[in-house]
Design a protein around this motif. Structure first.
Motif, short mmCIF file in Angstrom:
data_model
loop_
_atom_site.label_atom_id
_atom_site.label_comp_id
_atom_site.label_asym_id
_atom_site.label_seq_id
_atom_site.Cartn_x
_atom_site.Cartn_y
_atom_site.Cartn_z
N LEU A 174 1.16 -1.27 -0.11
CA LEU A 174 0.13 0.50 -0.28
C LEU A 174 0.51 1.80 0.21
O LEU A 174 0.82 2.32 -0.86
CB LEU A 174 -0.85 -0.04 1.18
N THR A 175 1.87 1.30 0.97
CA THR A 175 2.98 2.73 0.58
C THR A 175 3.84 2.83 -0.37
O THR A 175 3.76 4.14 -0.93
CB THR A 175 3.90 2.46 1.64
N THR A 176 3.68 1.95 -1.21
CA THR A 176 4.89 1.90 -2.70
C THR A 176 3.36 2.37 -3.64
O THR A 176 3.64 3.57 -4.34
CB THR A 176 5.38 0.43 -2.78
N MET A 177 2.02 1.72 -3.46
CA MET A 177 0.71 2.44 -4.04
C MET A 177 0.77 3.43 -4.18
O MET A 177 0.96 4.40 -5.13
CB MET A 177 -0.44 0.95 -4.04
N ALA A 178 1.15 4.06 -3.23
CA ALA A 178 0.89 5.83 -2.84
C ALA A 178 1.78 6.28 -2.75
O ALA A 178 1.60 7.58 -3.73
CB ALA A 178 1.24 5.58 -0.82
N ILE A 179 3.48 6.07 -3.13
CA ILE A 179 4.21 6.99 -3.49
C ILE A 179 4.52 6.64 -5.49
O ILE A 179 5.14 7.17 -5.89
CB ILE A 179 5.87 6.83 -3.15
N ALA A 180 3.62 5.77 -5.98
CA ALA A 180 3.81 4.73 -7.62
C ALA A 180 2.61 4.85 -7.85
O ALA A 180 2.54 3.53 -8.66
CB ALA A 180 4.84 3.78 -7.30
N PRO A 181 1.83 5.59 -8.22
CA PRO A 181 0.00 5.12 -8.20
C PRO A 181 -0.16 5.26 -9.43
O PRO A 181 -0.35 4.38 -10.32
CB PRO A 181 -0.71 6.44 -7.87
N HIS A 182 1.14 5.80 -10.01
CA HIS A 182 1.02 5.73 -12.03
C HIS A 182 2.07 4.53 -13.01
O HIS A 182 1.62 4.13 -14.11
CB HIS A 182 2.08 7.05 -12.23
N ASP A 183 2.54 3.99 -11.91
CA ASP A 183 3.10 2.56 -12.25
C ASP A 183 2.70 1.50 -11.94
O ASP A 183 1.58 0.41 -11.49
CB ASP A 183 4.49 2.20 -10.99
N ALA A 184 2.19 0.73 -13.56
CA ALA A 184 1.53 0.09 -13.86
C ALA A 184 1.30 -1.21 -12.46
O ALA A 184 0.29 -2.52 -12.71
CB ALA A 184 1.18 -0.72 -15.06
N LEU A 249 4.37 5.73 5.83
CA LEU A 249 4.65 5.79 4.70
C LEU A 249 6.40 7.04 4.63
O LEU A 249 7.04 6.17 3.82
CB LEU A 249 4.04 7.29 3.92
N GLY A 250 6.76 7.26 5.77
CA GLY A 250 8.11 7.39 5.63
C GLY A 250 8.74 6.80 5.93
O GLY A 250 10.32 6.89 5.80
N ALA A 251 8.54 5.42 6.19
CA ALA A 251 9.76 4.73 6.92
C ALA A 251 10.02 3.75 5.50
O ALA A 251 11.43 3.72 5.52
CB ALA A 251 9.26 4.09 7.86
N ASN A 252 8.54 3.36 4.41
CA ASN A 252 8.83 2.91 3.93
C ASN A 252 9.05 3.33 2.15
O ASN A 252 9.74 2.49 0.90
CB ASN A 252 7.58 1.99 3.43
N VAL A 253 9.82 4.83 2.40
CA VAL A 253 9.44 5.97 1.15
C VAL A 253 11.57 5.61 1.53
O VAL A 253 11.69 5.29 0.08
CB VAL A 253 9.30 7.15 1.04
N THR A 254 12.16 6.06 1.87
CA THR A 254 13.77 6.03 1.93
C THR A 254 14.68 5.18 1.73
O THR A 254 15.40 4.77 0.74
CB THR A 254 14.34 7.00 2.73
N THR A 255 14.73 4.30 2.92
CA THR A 255 15.26 2.87 2.93
C THR A 255 15.18 2.35 1.91
O THR A 255 16.51 0.96 1.25
CB THR A 255 14.78 1.76 4.95
N PRO A 256 14.23 0.94 1.86
CA PRO A 256 14.62 0.49 0.07
C PRO A 256 15.37 0.62 -0.41
O PRO A 256 15.76 0.31 -1.20
CB PRO A 256 13.10 -0.07 0.33
N HIS A 257 14.54 1.54 -1.05
CA HIS A 257 15.38 2.38 -2.90
C HIS A 257 17.18 2.70 -2.47
O HIS A 257 17.35 2.64 -3.01
CB HIS A 257 14.84 3.56 -3.08
N THR A 258 16.84 2.83 -1.08
CA THR A 258 18.70 3.37 -0.97
C THR A 258 19.63 2.16 -0.74
O THR A 258 20.59 1.64 -1.08
CB THR A 258 19.14 3.99 0.54
N ILE A 259 19.14 1.05 -0.16
CA ILE A 259 19.37 -0.46 -0.15
C ILE A 259 20.22 -0.54 -2.02
O ILE A 259 20.97 -1.04 -2.13
CB ILE A 259 19.00 -1.31 0.54
N THR A 260 19.18 -1.00 -2.57
CA THR A 260 19.17 -1.15 -3.77
C THR A 260 19.85 0.08 -5.17
O THR A 260 20.90 -0.31 -5.31
CB THR A 260 17.51 -0.93 -4.58
N GLY A 261 19.88 1.32 -4.35
CA GLY A 261 20.86 2.03 -5.08
C GLY A 261 21.41 2.04 -4.87
O GLY A 261 22.63 2.32 -5.68
N LEU A 262 22.35 1.87 -3.09
CA LEU A 262 23.39 1.66 -2.88
C LEU A 262 24.38 0.16 -3.34
O LEU A 262 25.67 -0.09 -3.62
CB LEU A 262 23.81 2.23 -1.25
N VAL A 263 24.05 -0.60 -3.17
CA VAL A 263 23.61 -1.80 -4.18
C VAL A 263 24.35 -1.81 -5.39
O VAL A 263 25.24 -2.28 -6.10
CB VAL A 263 23.00 -2.97 -3.95
#
Length: 415
Positions: A174-184, A249-263
């Motif tokens: 749900l939090t990903t849907m909230a920040i990416a409602p245009h992603d199919a 929402l705040g918790a699920n915005v930054t951390t996962p995408h920092t992990i993938t970006g940093l890896v």
């Protein structure tokens, strides 16, 4: 989002830039556009086909000014482009959509329980989600790091908020849907319908959580919200629900995408991986560079409270203004070689967590969890190898990855 300013292969015109389009961030070259705007149009005006319009600032100094000065630039009418043109019903209630001094009262209370000291005191508990993420990756099999990382912060915040574990997967989606409602991949109907679904389901969910507590504060973050006092009075039901939504929402915005970006950055720069693995003291700096490099929260929006001059332009009272954090973190006037990934970068005054009074209240939790994860990674992983196509999230708010197949090569003797 592509992290380099590579030439998109066609001329770019500042007057034809579309910073609204979510596809720009999944398929285009936003860093190339931001670099162009910093040089040619650092204060940029865009009008959408439906008549809505917004201004953008892309330079570090202007971004910091807008995020710092709540007297000229208010948060209470909406903070994300998805809310452009409609007053935010959470204004004055949700911390992220509230200006000082009320914001200060909300923040100070939550800040105490999410401080670095408070988070460090729970280190042993918080190491459990770290190992739950990392252990499956060490089998030598191909794993989708983006999918695993998406659930990682939910493990933290779900525990801290006292939410049932069986609810975590749906809450993460749900939090990903909230920040990416245009992603199919995350839509449930149209983009507006997806947002409507998310808000209804999450607000109903947290309302039920409050009702289940029967008005008695519990020993978790929701209980803390219930026991707060704002101007001497307890928050009402709606205020608590809005701030539960904001926390998750705040918790699920930054951390996962920092992990993938940093890896991804470490796969592209194997020497940096080896350097950090050889010297654990470099892990904090590596995480900070990962935050700057990935800049997961791309923007925050404000509205002008009066006529204001910025960058030679006069913005009329009530104008929507978007501060692009991803661009500020590549500003050539602030960061030497901004497109160089440098885990020993000093200074590194990035704004990945925002700036000013709305600096992320969960920043300490995100930093410490990322440090714990990468300490484990450098101790146990020899290297990551790409194992499939990386697919980027279609979102004008989050610079994210929704699929990243990798193979982790375990370090011999690390177990």
């Amino acid at each position: 989002m592509r992290m380099s300013p590579d030439d998109p292969g066609q001329p770019m015109d500042p007057d034809r830039v579309d910073l609204w389009d979510a596809r720009l961030y999944s398929e285009g070259h936003p860093h190339a556009l931001w670099r162009l705007l910093r040089a040619k149009a650092p204060v940029h005006r865009q009008e959408l086909q439906d008549g809505r319009r917004f201004w953008s600032v892309v330079r570090y100094a202007d971004v910091c000014r807008v995020l710092r000065d709540h007297e000229f630039f208010t948060s209470e009418r909406g903070t994300l482009l998805t809310a452009l043109g409609a007053d935010d019903p959470a204004g004055g209630k949700m911390m992220a959509a509230t200006d000082p001094p009320r914001h200060t009262a909300l923040r100070e209370s939550l800040g105490r329980v999410l401080s670095a000291r408070a988070v460090e005191a729970r280190r042993e508990v918080l190491l459990q989600p770290v190992d739950r993420l990392l252990t499956p990756l060490l089998t030598g099999e191909i794993s989708d790091l983006a999918v695993a990382a998406m659930n990682f912060p939910m493990d933290f915040i779900g525990t801290l908020m006292g939410l049932p574990q069986e609810d975590w997967p749906r809450l993460a989606k749900l939090t990903t849907m909230a920040i990416a409602p245009h992603d199919a991949s995350f839509q449930e109907g149209s983009a507006p319908l997806t947002l409507l679904t998310v808000h209804h389901e999450l607000f109903e969910y947290f309302s039920r959580q409050l009702s289940a507590r029967g008005g008695t504060p519990t020993d978790d973050l929701i209980g803390h919200l219930m026991s707060m006092r704002i101007d001497g009075s307890p928050p009402d039901h709606e205020t608590i629900v809005y701030n539960c939504y904001s926390l998750i929402l705040g918790a699920n915005v930054t951390t996962p995408h920092t992990i993938t970006g940093l890896v991804q950055a470490l796969m592209d720069h194997p020497a940096a991986f080896r350097t950090a693995a050889a010297d654990p003291s470099l892990v904090p700096g590596c995480v900070e560079e990962g935050l700057r490099w990935s800049s997961p929260a791309s923007h925050f929006m404000r509205y002008t409270t009066r006529d204001v001059e910025i960058g030679g332009h006069t913005l009329r009272e009530g104008s929507a203004l978007v501060a692009w954090l991803g661009s500020a973190n590549r500003d050539e006037d602030v960061f030497a070689d901004p497109y160089l990934f440098d885990i020993e970068r000093r200074p590194n005054r990035h704004v990945a967590f925002g700036f000013g009074p709305h600096y992320c209240v969960g920043g300490a939790l995100a930093r410490i969890s990322l440090r714990m994860l990468f300490e484990r990674i450098f101790a146990r992983v020899e290297r990551f190898e790409p194992a499939g196509e990386v697919r980027h999230l279609a979102s004008n708010f989050v610079a994210g990855v929704k699929s990243m197949p990798v193979r982790a090569v375990p370090r011999i003797g690390s177990w």
